[in-house]
Design a protein around this motif. Structure first.
Motif, PDB file in Angstrom:
ATOM      1  N   GLY A   1      27.402  43.270  53.129  1.00 10.41           N
ATOM      2  CA  GLY A   1      26.351  42.653  52.410  1.00 10.41           C
ATOM      3  C   GLY A   1      26.817  41.314  51.621  1.00 10.41           C
ATOM      4  N   GLY A   2      26.704  41.304  50.342  1.00  8.93           N
ATOM      5  CA  GLY A   2      27.136  40.168  49.699  1.00  8.93           C
ATOM      6  C   GLY A   2      28.432  40.318  48.906  1.00  8.93           C
ATOM      7  N   VAL A   3      29.285  41.226  49.195  1.00  2.22           N
ATOM      8  CA  VAL A   3      30.650  41.393  48.754  1.00  2.22           C
ATOM      9  C   VAL A   3      31.521  40.398  48.960  1.00  2.22           C
ATOM     10  CG1 VAL A   3      32.360  42.963  48.518  1.00  2.22           C
ATOM     11  CG2 VAL A   3      30.237  43.975  48.338  1.00  2.22           C
ATOM     12  N   CYS A   4      31.411  39.772  50.402  1.00  5.27           N
ATOM     13  CA  CYS A   4      32.128  38.803  50.691  1.00  5.27           C
ATOM     14  C   CYS A   4      32.235  37.592  49.652  1.00  5.27           C
ATOM     15  CB  CYS A   4      32.139  38.481  52.233  1.00  5.27           C
ATOM     16  SG  CYS A   4      32.965  39.488  53.307  1.00  5.27           S
ATOM     17  N   ALA A   5      30.743  37.197  49.547  1.00  3.87           N
ATOM     18  CA  ALA A   5      30.515  36.038  48.604  1.00  3.87           C
ATOM     19  C   ALA A   5      30.921  36.271  47.329  1.00  3.87           C
ATOM     20  CB  ALA A   5      29.015  35.821  48.618  1.00  3.87           C
ATOM     21  N   VAL A   6      30.755  37.424  46.694  1.00  4.36           N
ATOM     22  CA  VAL A   6      31.309  37.748  45.461  1.00  4.36           C
ATOM     23  C   VAL A   6      32.981  37.831  45.288  1.00  4.36           C
ATOM     24  CG1 VAL A   6      31.785  39.713  43.342  1.00  4.36           C
ATOM     25  CG2 VAL A   6      29.464  39.303  44.810  1.00  4.36           C
ATOM     26  N   LEU A   7      33.435  38.049  46.412  1.00  9.50           N
ATOM     27  CA  LEU A   7      34.858  38.173  46.633  1.00  9.50           C
ATOM     28  C   LEU A   7      35.277  36.604  46.830  1.00  9.50           C
ATOM     29  CD1 LEU A   7      37.674  39.256  47.162  1.00  9.50           C
ATOM     30  CD2 LEU A   7      37.314  39.549  49.507  1.00  9.50           C
ATOM     31  N   ALA A   8      34.585  36.000  47.333  1.00  5.05           N
ATOM     32  CA  ALA A   8      34.921  34.244  47.468  1.00  5.05           C
ATOM     33  C   ALA A   8      34.963  33.795  46.061  1.00  5.05           C
ATOM     34  CB  ALA A   8      34.240  33.569  48.306  1.00  5.05           C
ATOM     35  N   TYR A   9      34.213  34.114  45.328  1.00  2.00           N
ATOM     36  CA  TYR A   9      34.104  33.528  43.847  1.00  2.00           C
ATOM     37  C   TYR A   9      35.191  34.062  43.163  1.00  2.00           C
ATOM     38  CZ  TYR A   9      32.653  33.422  39.085  1.00  2.00           C
ATOM     39  OH  TYR A   9      32.443  33.032  37.475  1.00  2.00           O
ATOM     40  N   LEU A  10      35.763  35.376  43.387  1.00  2.00           N
ATOM     41  CA  LEU A  10      36.544  35.626  42.280  1.00  2.00           C
ATOM     42  C   LEU A  10      37.824  35.066  42.837  1.00  2.00           C
ATOM     43  CD1 LEU A  10      36.025  39.540  42.479  1.00  2.00           C
ATOM     44  CD2 LEU A  10      35.728  38.071  40.710  1.00  2.00           C
ATOM     45  N   LEU A  11      38.093  34.728  44.161  1.00  2.00           N
ATOM     46  CA  LEU A  11      39.331  34.053  44.787  1.00  2.00           C
ATOM     47  C   LEU A  11      39.367  32.750  43.843  1.00  2.00           C
ATOM     48  CD1 LEU A  11      38.894  34.187  48.449  1.00  2.00           C
ATOM     49  CD2 LEU A  11      40.175  35.658  47.003  1.00  2.00           C
ATOM     50  N   GLN A  12      38.272  32.072  43.319  1.00  2.00           N
ATOM     51  CA  GLN A  12      38.393  30.837  42.512  1.00  2.00           C
ATOM     52  C   GLN A  12      38.751  31.156  41.059  1.00  2.00           C
ATOM     53  OE1 GLN A  12      34.746  28.779  43.069  1.00  2.00           O
ATOM     54  NE2 GLN A  12      34.831  29.095  45.243  1.00  2.00           N
ATOM     55  N   VAL A  13      38.429  32.216  40.521  1.00  2.00           N
ATOM     56  CA  VAL A  13      38.141  32.243  38.997  1.00  2.00           C
ATOM     57  C   VAL A  13      38.969  33.685  38.397  1.00  2.00           C
ATOM     58  CG1 VAL A  13      36.186  31.202  38.515  1.00  2.00           C
ATOM     59  CG2 VAL A  13      36.136  33.721  38.844  1.00  2.00           C
ATOM     60  N   SER A  14      39.228  34.552  39.459  1.00  3.40           N
ATOM     61  CA  SER A  14      39.856  35.832  38.863  1.00  3.40           C
ATOM     62  C   SER A  14      41.343  35.470  38.623  1.00  3.40           C
ATOM     63  CB  SER A  14      39.628  36.885  39.723  1.00  3.40           C
ATOM     64  OG  SER A  14      40.421  38.064  39.518  1.00  3.40           O
ATOM     65  N   ASP A  15      41.734  36.239  37.407  1.00  2.00           N
ATOM     66  CA  ASP A  15      43.152  36.489  37.473  1.00  2.00           C
ATOM     67  C   ASP A  15      44.067  37.118  38.024  1.00  2.00           C
ATOM     68  OD1 ASP A  15      43.221  34.943  34.635  1.00  2.00           O
ATOM     69  OD2 ASP A  15      42.588  36.704  33.650  1.00  2.00           O
ATOM     70  N   ALA A  16      43.413  38.033  38.744  1.00  5.51           N
ATOM     71  CA  ALA A  16      44.021  38.780  39.938  1.00  5.51           C
ATOM     72  C   ALA A  16      44.456  37.890  41.268  1.00  5.51           C
ATOM     73  CB  ALA A  16      43.126  39.884  40.513  1.00  5.51           C
ATOM     74  N   CYS A  17      43.789  36.585  41.286  1.00  2.00           N
ATOM     75  CA  CYS A  17      44.085  35.622  42.252  1.00  2.00           C
ATOM     76  C   CYS A  17      44.771  34.540  42.068  1.00  2.00           C
ATOM     77  CB  CYS A  17      42.861  35.348  43.107  1.00  2.00           C
ATOM     78  SG  CYS A  17      41.998  36.755  43.838  1.00  2.00           S
ATOM     79  N   THR A  18      45.301  34.325  40.522  1.00  2.00           N
ATOM     80  CA  THR A  18      45.733  33.399  40.005  1.00  2.00           C
ATOM     81  C   THR A  18      47.248  33.173  40.993  1.00  2.00           C
ATOM     82  OG1 THR A  18      44.774  33.524  37.930  1.00  2.00           O
ATOM     83  CG2 THR A  18      46.577  32.102  38.018  1.00  2.00           C
ATOM     84  N   GLU A  19      47.995  34.012  40.944  1.00  2.00           N
ATOM     85  CA  GLU A  19      49.333  33.765  41.384  1.00  2.00           C
ATOM     86  C   GLU A  19      49.298  34.035  42.873  1.00  2.00           C
ATOM     87  OE1 GLU A  19      52.147  32.722  39.849  1.00  2.00           O
ATOM     88  OE2 GLU A  19      50.793  32.546  38.272  1.00  2.00           O
ATOM     89  N   GLU A  20      48.526  35.333  43.294  1.00  2.00           N
ATOM     90  CA  GLU A  20      48.622  35.764  44.568  1.00  2.00           C
ATOM     91  C   GLU A  20      47.249  36.240  45.056  1.00  2.00           C
ATOM     92  OE1 GLU A  20      52.361  37.429  46.475  1.00  2.00           O
ATOM     93  OE2 GLU A  20      51.036  39.174  46.066  1.00  2.00           O
ATOM     94  N   THR A  21      46.630  36.060  46.154  1.00  2.00           N
ATOM     95  CA  THR A  21      45.582  36.787  46.634  1.00  2.00           C
ATOM     96  C   THR A  21      45.851  37.898  47.603  1.00  2.00           C
ATOM     97  OG1 THR A  21      44.379  34.600  46.447  1.00  2.00           O
ATOM     98  CG2 THR A  21      43.542  36.438  47.802  1.00  2.00           C
ATOM     99  N   GLN A  22      45.533  39.225  46.819  1.00  2.00           N
ATOM    100  CA  GLN A  22      45.912  40.290  47.497  1.00  2.00           C
ATOM    101  C   GLN A  22      44.896  41.007  48.430  1.00  2.00           C
ATOM    102  OE1 GLN A  22      47.496  42.803  49.369  1.00  2.00           O
ATOM    103  NE2 GLN A  22      49.160  42.982  47.516  1.00  2.00           N
ATOM    104  N   LEU A  23      44.940  40.525  49.787  1.00  2.00           N
ATOM    105  CA  LEU A  23      43.912  41.439  50.736  1.00  2.00           C
ATOM    106  C   LEU A  23      44.431  42.146  51.642  1.00  2.00           C
ATOM    107  CD1 LEU A  23      41.646  38.155  51.199  1.00  2.00           C
ATOM    108  CD2 LEU A  23      41.367  40.046  49.906  1.00  2.00           C
ATOM    109  N   SER A  24      45.367  43.030  51.207  1.00  2.00           N
ATOM    110  CA  SER A  24      45.864  43.917  52.048  1.00  2.00           C
ATOM    111  C   SER A  24      45.280  45.122  52.293  1.00  2.00           C
ATOM    112  CB  SER A  24      47.312  44.273  51.635  1.00  2.00           C
ATOM    113  OG  SER A  24      48.029  43.132  51.584  1.00  2.00           O
TER     114      SER A  24
END
Length: 1109
Positions: free
Chosen positions: A642-665
C-alpha cells in the motif's frame, strides 16, 4: 541625423575636430610629471612582449636608454619585471614619460588609449559600487543569507535539483549539501585550478532560494572594488536579472551603458587585453524563460533583441566573447543552461547543522534538535532566520497558553502574525491583507514570479512602501538596483510567499464558486472545500506543475492550515469554527491517504513523499508513527505494501531512527526494494541484512549503486544468500560508484568465482576502504584474486576474510602482495587454515610492511614454529599495533619467542594470547619482558593454565611498568596467593585501568587484599571478579574500600556467594561513593525481595549507578 548618415566631408571634418581635441588633451597628459609612476601597473598589464621590444628599441634610438640598460631589460626574468625596470630607467632620463607617450600614441594607439583611460573609468566605477554596497548595509531591510565567502565546486546539477522544489532537495539531503563538493573561495572562482587548466569563461553557481547567492555577489563586488581580489580584472559588472524584466529589447551596448555609465568604457570592454566579468544574478527572475535552443544568433553589439535572446547570445559567446560570465540561479533554472557552455559549476554551501549560530540560545537549539524536519530546513540560512526568530520570540514569552510550533505551518503563522501569540487580535487583521498580499503571492507563485515592481504591487492594492507594523512590512523586503536608484520588492523568502499564497487559497475556497487557479479566465463552477482541496492536490501532482515541484510547499502549507494547532492559532481570526475545521481535516486526510495509497504499485516518487509530508503537517501522524515503530523494532517484514513504502520514504528523510543508519534488515523483497529504490539513493548508511536477495534483486541494487546521485557510503548486505551470480551486478556498479566506502558481505555464498568477479571491480575501484567477506567460502582461489587487488588498489584499508577456508597457499599470495601494498591497515584472516606455513608467509611480509596496524590470526592452528617466525618479524616491524593470536596452539617455546620480541618492539599496543598453552613458564617469560616493554597497553592471557607463580611474575612487572592499561587473566587458577600478589602491585601501579579476574579461584583473602589496594589505587576503573568465592567477608572488605575509592566506575561481583548480608554491605557503601556507574550483583543468592531492597538502597545512595541484581 545619425552620425553614420553624415556626408563624407562632414565626417572628415568631425574626425579632424575630434582629433585636435584629443591632441590637446594628450599634450597636457604628456606634461604630467607623475604619468610614468601612476601608469606603471597599467603598463605592466597591457604592454606585450613585442611592444616592449619596440619600445626599448625606440628609447635606445632616442638616447633615453643606454645599450647596457637595454641589455639589462632584455636579460631580466618576467615581462612584468622588464616593464618595471623600463619605468625605473625612464624616470631618470624622461621624468614626464613624454617620449614613451608619444611613441605609444603614434605606433600603438589602442594600447595607449587603454592605458590612459583605464583608471578614469575603473576607479569611479569601483567607488560607485562601494557606495551602493554601503547604502545596502545601512538599509534595515536585509535578506537573511549565507555570509560565507566560500562556494562548493561540483560536477553538475543533479537530477534531484532539476526536478524538485528547493526545500524538498534540502530535506532529501538532510541539509548536508553535495557529497563531492570541494571548497572554492571567491578568490579562486574564475581562476585556473591546475597548471594545465584554462580560465573558465562561464561559471554557474546554483543554490536554493535563501542560500545567500546574492550576498555572495555583494561580497565578491566588495572585495574586488576594494582591490582585495582579482587586481587583473578591469571590470566586474553585477546585474540582478529582475532589473532586466522591465525591458522588452536590449542591445549589448545599451546594457553595458546602464551599468557602467562612463565615457570611454567601450575602450575597456571591447579590448581583448582587458578582463571583464559579467555577473548575472538570479536567472530564474527573467520575465521570459531563457531559450538557448531557439534564440536567433547575433554578434552585433548595437542590435536590440529580446532580453532572453540577448542573454542566450552572451552565454553562447556570440556577444561579448572575451568576457567572463558568472551565472547564479536556483538549481532548476541553472540546469537549463546547456552543459556544453558551462566550464565550472559551483553550489552555495549550507551551514553545518552542528555549527550553532552565535546569536541562538541553547534553549532554541535544544528544541530544534527535537524537531528534526525543522532542524533540517534550518540549513537554509533564510529559512533558519524565520525559524530562529519565531522560536526565540515565543520562548521569551514563557506562556503555557502558546505552545512552541511543531510544524512549518505553525512557525510561519507565528512569523507573519506575531500578535497571535500575544494579546487578542482584531478579527479582520488577517483576512484584510490576504485580499491584496495573498492574491499577489498566490497568482505570482503560479506564474513563478518572485520579484515585483511598485506598479505590480499597486495593481494588487499593496501599499508601497508598506506601513510599519503591517503584514507587508514584516514579509516584504526591498531590492535595490545595481544600475540606478530604482527598486523592486519581494517576499523575505519564497517559502513566505508560498505560505501567504496557501492562506489566501484557504480563505478564498470557503466562498469561491469557480476554479481559483484561474485568476481571470472563465472556468467551470467549483464549490465547497472538498472540490477546491482536491483541485489543489491535482494541480500539485500535474506534470507541468510538478516538473520542479513548484506547488509542493504550497500544498504542504495548505494542509498544515487544517491541523488542530493551526486551527487554534488562526481559526478565530479567519472566522472558521471548530466543527468546520474537523470536517475539513477529515476530508483532507482522506484525500491525502488515497493519493498516497493510489500509487502503491509504482516506485515511490517525490510527489508521494510530498503527500506524506502533507499528512505530517496536518498532524495526522498515527500511520507515520506506526511505520516508524516497525522501522525501529525491525518488524517491517510483510508490511511494505500500500502506501507504507511512501511513508517509509518520508521517514528516511526525517526520522531519528535513520539519522545515523537506515535499518532495513529482514523486511525487503524484490518488489518493495523496487518501490523504495529512488528514495534509498539518498541514504548514507544502509543496512539490508537477512533479506535473502535473489539475482533480480541484486540487479536492482546494482542500478542503485550505479546511479549518479547515489549517496550511500556504508552498505551491509550480510546474510542474504548472495551467490556468485548475484555478486556480478554489484561488481559492475563498483566500477562507476564514487560514494561507497564500506561494503559488508559477510555470511553470503559468493564462493571463489564470485570473489574473482568482485576483485576485478576492486582493482579499478578507488573509493572503497573497507570490505568484509567473512564466511563466503572463497578459499585459496579467492585469496589469490584478493592478492592481486592488494597489489594495485590504493584505497583499501580494512579487509576481513575470516572463515573462508583459506589455506597456506592462498595466504602466501596475500603475504607477497602485502610486501608491496602501502594502504591496508587492518587484516582479519581468523578461523582459516593458515597453520605454521601461512603464518611464516605473513611474518615475511611484516619484515618489510610497516603499514599494517591490525592483524588477526585467531583460530588458525598456529604453533611454536609459526610464532617463532612471527616473533622474529616483530623485532624489526615498526607498524603493527594490534595482534590477535587467540585460540591457537602456542606453547611455552612460542611464549618465550614472543617475550624476546616484546623486549625490543616499540609499536605493538594490543596483544591477545587467549586460549593458548602458555602455562606459568611461558607467561613468566612474557612478564619479564613487560618489565622493559613500554608499548603494550592491553594484554589478554585468558585460558592459559596460569597459576600463582605466573601471577606473581606479572605482579612484579606491574610494579615497574607504567604503560599497561588492560590485563585479562580470566579463567586461570591464580588462587588467593596469585590475587594477593596482583593486589600488592595495584598499590603502586598507576597505569592499569581494567583488570579482568573472572573465575580465578579468588576467595576471602584475595578479595580483602584487592579491597585494601583500592583504598590507595587511583587508576583502576573496571574490576571484574565474576565467578569467584569472595563471600560476605569479601563484600564487607569492598564495602569499606568503596567509601574511600574515587576511581572505580564498574564493579562486577556476579556469582560470588555474597548472600543478602554481603549485598547490603555493598549497597551501604555506595551511599558515600558517587563515582561508581555500574555494579553487578546477580547470582548471589539474594532472592527477589532481597534484590529489591538492595536495589532500592543503591539507587537511593547512588542514583546514577546502574544495578544488575
Amino acid at each position: 541625423m545619425d552620425r553614420h548618415s553624415h556626408i563624407p566631408w562632414q565626417e572628415y571634418c568631425y574626425l579632424d575636430l575630434k582629433s585636435n581635441a584629443q591632441k590637446q588633451e594628450t599634450s597636457k597628459r604628456m606634461e604630467d610629471p607623475g604619468w610614468l609612476r601612476r601608469h606603471q601597473t597599467l603598463l605592466q598589464r597591457f604592454l606585450s612582449t613585442s611592444i616592449l621590444v619596440n619600445v626599448v628599441h625606440h628609447m635606445r634610438k632616442a638616447n633615453l636608454l643606454s645599450a647596457q640598460e637595454a641589455g639589462l631589460i632584455q636579460e631580466i626574468g618576467s615581462l612584468k619585471d622588464k616593464v618595471h625596470l623600463l619605468v625605473e630607467l625612464l624616470s631618470v632620463t624622461d621624468p614626464h614619460g613624454a617620449a614613451l607617450q608619444a611613441y605609444l600614441q603614434g605606433s600603438h594607439l589602442t594600447e595607449f588609449n587603454l592605458i590612459t583611460v583605464h583608471d578614469s573609468v575603473v576607479r569611479p566605477y569601483k567607488d560607485a559600487l562601494l557606495q551602493r554596497l554601503k547604502e545596502d548595509e545601512n538599509s534595515s531591510l536585509q535578506v537573511a543569507g549565507n555570509s560565507n565567502s566560500t562556494l562548493l565546486l561540483i560536477e553538475c546539477v543533479s537530477d534531484l535539483q532539476q526536478r524538485e522544489h528547493d526545500l524538498v532537495q534540502v530535506l532529501v539531503n538532510r541539509g548536508a549539501g553535495p557529497l563531492h563538493g570541494r571548497a572554492l573561495g571567491l578568490d579562486k572562482l574564475i581562476t585556473p585550478l591546475t597548471r594545465v587548466s584554462t580560465v573558465p569563461r562561464v561559471t554557474l553557481t546554483i543554490g536554493v532560494a535563501g542560500s545567500g547567492k546574492s550576498r555572495m555577489v555583494r561580497r565578491f563586488i566588495q572585495l574586488w572594488s576594494a582591490s582585495q581580489i582579482y587586481p587583473e580584472l578591469s571590470l566586474a559588472i553585477p546585474i540582478a536579472c529582475w532589473e532586466l524584466s522591465s525591458f522588452d529589447r536590449l542591445s549589448v551596448e545599451r546594457l553595458l551603458r546602464l551599468y557602467v555609465p562612463y565615457d570611454n568604457v567601450d575602450v575597456i570592454i571591447f579590448n581583448e587585453s582587458c578582463k571583464v566579468l559579467l555577473i548575472l544574478d538570479g536567472l530564474e527572475e527573467f520575465r521570459q524563460s531563457l531559450d538557448f535552443a531557439d534564440a536567433p544568433p547575433t554578434s552585433d553589439p548595437r542590435r536590440e533583441i529580446p532580453v532572453s535572446d540577448l542573454i542566450a547570445n552572451i552565454v553562447r559567446g556570440n556577444l561579448l566573447p572575451g568576457a567572463t560570465l558568472w551565472l547564479l540561479s536556483r538549481p532548476g533554472t541553472g540546469a537549463k543552461v546547456p552543459a556544453g557552455l558551462v566550464d565550472r559549476v559551483t553550489e552555495a554551501p549550507s551551514p553545518s547543522q552542528t555549527n550553532t549560530p552565535e546569536d541562538v540560545s541553547s534553549q532554541v537549539w535544544t528544541y530544534l534538535n527535537s524537531q528534526k524536519p525543522l532542524l533540517i530546513l534550518s540549513s537554509v540560512p533564510a529559512v533558519c532566520h524565520i525559524i530562529i526568530t519565531t522560536l526565540s520570540r515565543l520562548l521569551k514569552l514563557e506562556s503555557d497558553a502558546t505552545p512552541l510550533p511543531r510544524t512549518l505551518t505553525e512557525v510561519y503563522a507565528h512569523y507573519c502574525w506575531p500578535h497571535l501569540s500575544g494579546s487578542e487580535a482584531p478579527s479582520g487583521s488577517i483576512r484584510k491583507p490576504l485580499s491584496t498580499l495573498g492574491r499577489l503571492a498566490f497568482y505570482s507563485l503560479l506564474r513563478r514570479r518572485y520579484t515585483f515592481s511598485e506598479t505590480e504591487l499597486r495593481t494588487y492594492g499593496v501599499d508601497v512602501p508598506p506601513q510599519g507594523g503591517t503584514l507587508g512590512c514584516r514579509i516584504l523586503q526591498r531590492r535595490q538596483s545595481w544600475s540606478s536608484d530604482s527598486m523592486a520588492w519581494q517576499f523575505t523568502h519564497t517559502s513566505v510567499q508560498e505560505f501567504v499564497g496557501a492562506l489566501f487559497y484557504y480563505v478564498s475556497l470557503r466562498r469561491g464558486m469557480f476554479d481559483l487557479f484561474s485568476e481571470s479566465a472563465v472556468s467551470w463552477p467549483r464549490i465547497g472545500f472538498h472540490s477546491h482541496y482536491r483541485a489543489a492536490l491535482q494541480k500539485t501532482n500535474q506534470s507541468d506543475a510538478a516538473a520542479q515541484g513548484n506547488l509542493d510547499l504550497f500544498m504542504r502549507f495548505l494542509s498544515g492550515l487544517l491541523s488542530p494547532a493551526a486551527g487554534t492559532l488562526l481559526g478565530g481570526s479567519l472566522g472558521v469554527g471548530h466543527e468546520e475545521q474537523v470536517t475539513q481535516r477529515t476530508t483532507a486526510t482522506t484525500l491525502l491517504q488515497n493519493a498516497v495509497t493510489g500509487t502503491a504499485g509504482d516506485a515511490v516518487s517525490m510527489r508521494s513523499v510530498t503527500m506524506v509530508m502533507c499528512l505530517a503537517e496536518l498532524q495526522q501522524g498515527e500511520w507515520l508513527r506506526s511505520v516508524e515503530d516497525d522501522l525501529v523494532n525491525c518488524s517491517l517484514r510483510g508490511k511494505l505494501k500500500g502506501g507504507v513504502c511512501a511513508v517509509l520514504a518520508y521517514l528516511l528523510q526525517v526520522s531519528d531512527a535513520c539519522t545515523e543508519e537506515t535499518q532495513l534488515s529482514n523486511c525487503l523483497d524484490s518488489s518493495s526494494l523496487k518501490r523504495l529504490l529512488p528514495q534509498l539513493l539518498y541514504c548514507s548508511k544502509l543496512r539490508m541484512e537477512n533479506n535473502e536477495f535473489k539475482e533480480g534483486t541484486m540487479e536492482l541494487l546494482g542500478s542503485l549503486l550505479s546511479a549518479k546521485e547515489c549517496h550511500i557510503q556504508m552498505l551491509s548486505l550480510a546474510d542474504n544468500s548472495i551467490s556468485s551470480k548475484g555478486i556480478k551486478p554489484l561488481s559492475r556498479a563498483l566500477l562507476v560508484n564514487r560514494t561507497l566506502t564500506s561494503l559488508d558481505l559477510r555470511g553470503n555464498n559468493i564462493g571463489a568465482k564470485g570473489a574473482k568477479t568482485l576483485c576485478e571491480a576492486l582493482k579499478m575501484n578507488q573509493v572503497l576502504v573497507s570490505v568484509n567477506l567473512q564466511n563466503n567460502h572463497i578459499e585459496d582461489e579467492g585469496a589469490r584474486a584478493l592478492a592481486e587487488v592488494l597489489q594495485s588498489n590504493r584505497k583499501l584499508t580494512t579487509l576481513n576474510v575470516q572463515k573462508n577456508g583459506i589455506g597456506p597457499e592462498g595466504v602466501k599470495k596475500i603475504g607477497e602482495a602485502l610486501t608491496k601494498n602501502q594502504t591496508l591497515q587492518d587484516f582479519n584472516v581468523s578461523s582459516n587454515h593458515l597453520g605454521d606455513l601461512g603464518t611464516v608467509a605473513l611474518a615475511q611480509a611484516l619484515m618489510v610492511n610497516h603499514i599494517l596496524h591490525r592483524l588477526s590470526l585467531q583460530s588458525n592452528s598456529v604453533s611454536d614454529r609459526g610464532i617463532k617466525a612471527l616473533s622474529h618479524a616483530l623485532q624489526s616491524n615498526r607498524g603493527l599495533s594490534c595482534l590477535n593470536l587467540r585460540e591457537n596452539s602456542i606453547g611455552i617455546a612460542g611464549a618465550k619467542d614472543i617475550a624476546k620480541a616484546l623486549k625490543v618492539n616499540t609499536c605493538l599496543r594490543e596483544l591477545d594470547l587467549t586460549a593458548n598453552l602458555l602455562h606459568d613458564e611461558g607467561v613468566t617469560a612474557i612478564a619479564e619482558a613487560m618489565r622493559v616493554n613500554r608499548a603494550i597497553t592491553s594484554l589478554h592471557l585468558q585460558w592459559n593454565f596460569i597459576k600463582a607463580g605466573a601471577a606473581k611474575a606479572l605482579a612484579q612487572s606491574l610494579m615497574s611498568n607504567t604503560c599497561i592499561q588492560l590485563l585479562d587473566l580470566q579463567e586461570n587458577a591464580l588462587g588467593d596467593n596469585g590475587v594477593i600478589a596482583l593486589a600488592c602491585a595495584l598499590r603502586s601501579n598507576s597505569s592499569l585501568s581494567v583488570l579482568y579476574l573472572q573465575g580465578v579461584s579468588a576467595g576471602k583473602s584475595g578479595a580483602v587484599a584487592l579491597a585494601d589496594a583500592l583504598v590507595v589505587n587511583e587508576s583502576l576503573h573496571t574490576l571484574d571478579l565474576r565467578g569467584n568465592s569472595i563471600g560476605m567477608e569479601g563484600a564487607k572488605a569492598f564495602s569499606s574500600s568503596l567509601k574511600n575509592n574515587r576511581s572505580l566506575r564498574s564493579l562486577n561481583l556476579q556469582e560470588n556467594s555474597l548472600g543478602m548480608d554481603g549485598a547490603i554491605f555493598i549497597a551501604t557503601a555506595l551511599r558515600g561513593n558517587h563515582q561508581l556507574t555500574y555494579i553487578n550483583l546477580q547470582g548471589n543468592g539474594i532472592g527477589e525481595s532481597g534484590a529489591k531492597v538492595v536495589s532500592d538502597a543503591i539507587k537511593a545512595g547512588a542514583p546514577d549507578c546502574v544495578v544488575d541484581i
